[in-house]
Scaffold this motif. Structure first.
Motif, PDB file in Angstrom:
ATOM      1  N   GLN A 243      40.357 -15.306 -37.023  1.00 33.78           N
ATOM      2  CA  GLN A 243      39.192 -15.903 -36.384  1.00 33.78           C
ATOM      3  C   GLN A 243      39.391 -17.409 -36.295  1.00 33.78           C
ATOM      4  OE1 GLN A 243      36.781 -14.212 -35.116  1.00 33.78           O
ATOM      5  NE2 GLN A 243      37.090 -12.189 -36.006  1.00 33.78           N
ATOM      6  N   ALA A 267      31.861  -9.991 -31.562  1.00 34.30           N
ATOM      7  CA  ALA A 267      30.912  -8.948 -31.159  1.00 34.30           C
ATOM      8  C   ALA A 267      31.464  -7.583 -31.544  1.00 34.30           C
ATOM      9  CB  ALA A 267      30.665  -9.005 -29.657  1.00 34.30           C
ATOM     10  N   PRO A 268      30.595  -6.581 -31.659  1.00 28.79           N
ATOM     11  CA  PRO A 268      31.083  -5.233 -31.952  1.00 28.79           C
ATOM     12  C   PRO A 268      31.824  -4.631 -30.763  1.00 28.79           C
ATOM     13  CG  PRO A 268      28.724  -5.191 -31.525  1.00 28.79           C
ATOM     14  CD  PRO A 268      29.123  -6.633 -31.560  1.00 28.79           C
ATOM     15  N   ASP A 272      31.684   0.746 -31.923  1.00 29.38           N
ATOM     16  CA  ASP A 272      31.039   0.352 -33.175  1.00 29.38           C
ATOM     17  C   ASP A 272      29.607   0.888 -33.203  1.00 29.38           C
ATOM     18  OD1 ASP A 272      29.405  -1.523 -35.003  1.00 29.38           O
ATOM     19  OD2 ASP A 272      31.469  -2.150 -35.415  1.00 29.38           O
ATOM     20  N   ASP A 274      27.023  -0.423 -34.196  1.00 21.11           N
ATOM     21  CA  ASP A 274      26.065  -1.484 -33.886  1.00 21.11           C
ATOM     22  C   ASP A 274      26.074  -1.904 -32.414  1.00 21.11           C
ATOM     23  OD1 ASP A 274      24.861  -1.836 -36.359  1.00 21.11           O
ATOM     24  OD2 ASP A 274      26.352  -3.290 -37.044  1.00 21.11           O
ATOM     25  N   VAL A 278      23.325  -4.492 -30.585  1.00 21.61           N
ATOM     26  CA  VAL A 278      23.698  -5.835 -30.135  1.00 21.61           C
ATOM     27  C   VAL A 278      23.511  -5.974 -28.631  1.00 21.61           C
ATOM     28  CG1 VAL A 278      25.593  -7.501 -30.002  1.00 21.61           C
ATOM     29  CG2 VAL A 278      25.222  -6.194 -32.097  1.00 21.61           C
ATOM     30  N   ASN A 282      21.342  -8.989 -27.250  1.00 16.79           N
ATOM     31  CA  ASN A 282      21.809  -9.933 -26.237  1.00 16.79           C
ATOM     32  C   ASN A 282      20.840 -10.036 -25.077  1.00 16.79           C
ATOM     33  OD1 ASN A 282      23.991 -11.532 -24.762  1.00 16.79           O
ATOM     34  ND2 ASN A 282      23.625  -9.835 -23.365  1.00 16.79           N
ATOM     35  N   TRP A 321      30.499 -12.358 -28.293  1.00 19.02           N
ATOM     36  CA  TRP A 321      29.103 -12.555 -27.922  1.00 19.02           C
ATOM     37  C   TRP A 321      28.932 -14.051 -27.734  1.00 19.02           C
ATOM     38  CZ3 TRP A 321      24.355 -10.903 -31.396  1.00 19.02           C
ATOM     39  CH2 TRP A 321      23.164 -11.064 -30.648  1.00 19.02           C
ATOM     40  N   ARG A 347      18.604 -14.734 -36.080  1.00 20.77           N
ATOM     41  CA  ARG A 347      19.060 -14.154 -37.349  1.00 20.77           C
ATOM     42  C   ARG A 347      17.910 -14.012 -38.343  1.00 20.77           C
ATOM     43  NH1 ARG A 347      23.343 -13.183 -40.761  1.00 20.77           N
ATOM     44  NH2 ARG A 347      22.921 -13.595 -42.966  1.00 20.77           N
ATOM     45  N   ALA A 412      21.151  -4.965 -37.526  1.00 18.03           N
ATOM     46  CA  ALA A 412      22.383  -5.420 -36.868  1.00 18.03           C
ATOM     47  C   ALA A 412      22.414  -6.933 -36.721  1.00 18.03           C
ATOM     48  CB  ALA A 412      22.523  -4.747 -35.506  1.00 18.03           C
ATOM     49  N   ARG A 415      24.156  -8.521 -39.523  1.00 17.39           N
ATOM     50  CA  ARG A 415      25.603  -8.297 -39.584  1.00 17.39           C
ATOM     51  C   ARG A 415      26.378  -9.099 -38.547  1.00 17.39           C
ATOM     52  NH1 ARG A 415      23.688  -3.023 -41.037  1.00 17.39           N
ATOM     53  NH2 ARG A 415      23.554  -2.294 -38.873  1.00 17.39           N
ATOM     54  N   TRP A 416      25.733  -9.433 -37.426  1.00 16.75           N
ATOM     55  CA  TRP A 416      26.494 -10.024 -36.329  1.00 16.75           C
ATOM     56  C   TRP A 416      26.086 -11.449 -35.964  1.00 16.75           C
ATOM     57  CZ3 TRP A 416      30.822  -7.784 -34.930  1.00 16.75           C
ATOM     58  CH2 TRP A 416      30.994  -6.435 -35.218  1.00 16.75           C
TER      59      TRP A 416
END
Length: 444
Positions: A243, A267-268, A272, A274, A278, A282, A321, A347, A412, A415-416
């Motif tokens: 990353q 992003a997943p 995935d 999730d 997501v 979005n 994302w 978040r 989710a 997590r993201w």
């Protein structure tokens, strides 16, 4: 993707698939062993075909080869020079073009039902014996150079190039190398090698929509693509594992009239658990409506941006994302703070039940509305094949979205979405109120 080799033939004929019934996609296998997915609709005498060859620009022999091929402005093949080829396409009232993507090359065909045999013969010549003349090659090179020079002055283009380099690292130089200095190294033989190595039967996937039955389609597939070499299974790229360092990357572009801000998170992937959550997040955050959070805050309430939105990029080498905005240079610091705040609010608070229901309704309706033409349906099927999705995706997608609960979606988020892991890129006129930049990769 939008640069096509040929734009010839009849105007798009719209059709209206039923909003109540899911598309019935059936597999077809030709006598010669070529497979395709077909959605038959006989309401208009038009057939759209998408022939995708797995591979794509990440396999280019030199950086920029696929971009240069997209810059070609006409076909020549077999006995046809550019003029006679164009005349033959016009006579058939057909359309033939090629586009070169990151992971696949695609041949796009639109033809009339009663001219399908003659058009298939022209397609066969196109895919087996293409010709690139020195004049056409040089014309394409000069066109690409002009486009690349224009991109160098566009903050959005440069921010996107930097994001690609940060998230792909040094693993895919064919996709991340700055092209302007290296275009002159490309030769005609490089274009022929792409065609020879990537346009094979082993790499071929075909999607078809329109006025043709499975029985009629089989022989047509052999007539178009039976002359391709068999080839071997195309290589599959390894997804980048590292990353980029989170933080702010400032790309100075003195004299740029506006500044572009891009923020991105991993992003997943499509498979995935999730992914559907997501997708909804979005849409609420910055999707294609004027009621998204980004548009309501940055555009309507603050009045600080020309444009803003967010998107999931899941079809490439790394799912991302991202959220972006364009604005006057003197509002750069304020824009970064506002965008980061919106990520933080997402978040910390998640979304509401009303936002979930609104986003779900939009996502369900927008897909149905997009399938409004024979070519659009062929594109939809080609997308399923490229992403290894089932032919039942239309109904599977509806079921998955309707099954989502608010608790699932807001779980989710945790997590993201992490503002501390955001990669923030700002490209444009240098400003004194910007945070210090992390080191830029070589070439920026």
């Amino acid at each position: 993707m939008n640069r096509l080799i040929a734009r010839l033939g009849l105007l798009l004929i719209l059709i209206a698939p039923s909003a109540q019934a899911a598309p019935q996609i059936v597999p077809v296998r030709s006598p010669g062993g070529i497979t395709a997915w077909l959605w038959q609709d006989d309401s208009v005498p038009v057939i759209a075909i998408r022939a995708s060859f797995r591979g794509g620009a990440w396999l280019d022999p030199k950086p920029g080869v696929s971009r240069l091929m997209d810059a070609l402005t006409g076909f020549a093949a077999g006995p046809y020079d550019e003029v006679s080829y164009a005349r033959q396409v016009e006579t058939l009232s057909a359309s033939i073009s090629i586009s070169h993507g990151t992971l696949a090359d695609r041949l796009n065909i639109r033809l009339l039902r009663d001219r399908r045999a003659e058009t298939a013969d022209l397609v066969a010549v196109t895919v087996t014996t293409p010709i690139v003349t020195p004049l056409a090659f040089e014309r394409a090179r000069q066109g690409l150079l002009r486009g690349l020079s224009a991109d160098e002055r566009q903050p959005a283009a440069q921010a996107g190039r930097l994001a690609s380099r940060l998230f792909l690292g040094d693993q895919f130089p064919q996709l991340t190398t700055r092209l302007l200095p290296v275009v002159d190294a490309i030769q005609i033989e490089d274009l022929y090698s792409v065609h020879r190595d990537r346009m094979t039967r082993a790499a071929l996937r075909v999607s078809v929509s329109g006025a043709i039955s499975p029985v009629e389609l089989g022989p047509l597939l052999d007539r178009m693509f039976g002359g391709l070499p068999e080839g071997g299974p195309p290589p599959v790229p390894e997804r980048p594992s590292e990353q980029p360092q989170p933080g702010t990357y400032v790309l100075p572009m003195p004299g740029a009239p506006q500044t572009h801000l891009l923020t991105a998170l991993p992003a997943p992937a499509r498979d995935d658990p999730d992914f559907w959550s997501v997708l909804v997040l979005n849409q609420v955050f910055g999707g294609g409506t004027f009621t998204s959070r980004l548009k309501m805050d940055l555009r309507e309430r603050r009045g600080m941006v020309y444009s803003t939105g967010s998107a999931l990029s899941i079809g490439g080498l790394r799912p991302l994302w991202s959220a972006s905005a364009a604005f006057a240079p003197d509002r750069s610091g304020e824009a970064i703070a506002a965008m980061t705040e919106q990520w933080r609010l997402l978040r910390e608070g998640g979304i509401t039940q009303a936002e979930l229901e609104s986003a779900r309704d939009y996502l369900l309706g927008s897909l149905a509305l997009s399938l409004d033409s024979t070519p659009a349906m062929a594109d939809f099927i080609a997308g399923l094949q490229q992403d290894n999705l089932p032919a039942t995706y239309f109904t599977d997608r509806e079921a998955a979205l309707r099954a989502l609960t608010l608790d699932q979606v807001n779980a989710a988020v945790k997590r993201w979405v992490d503002p501390d892991k955001l990669v923030t890129i700002i490209a444009g006129q240098p400003q004194p109120n910007l945070p210090p930049s992390l080191p830029l990769p070589e070439g920026f």
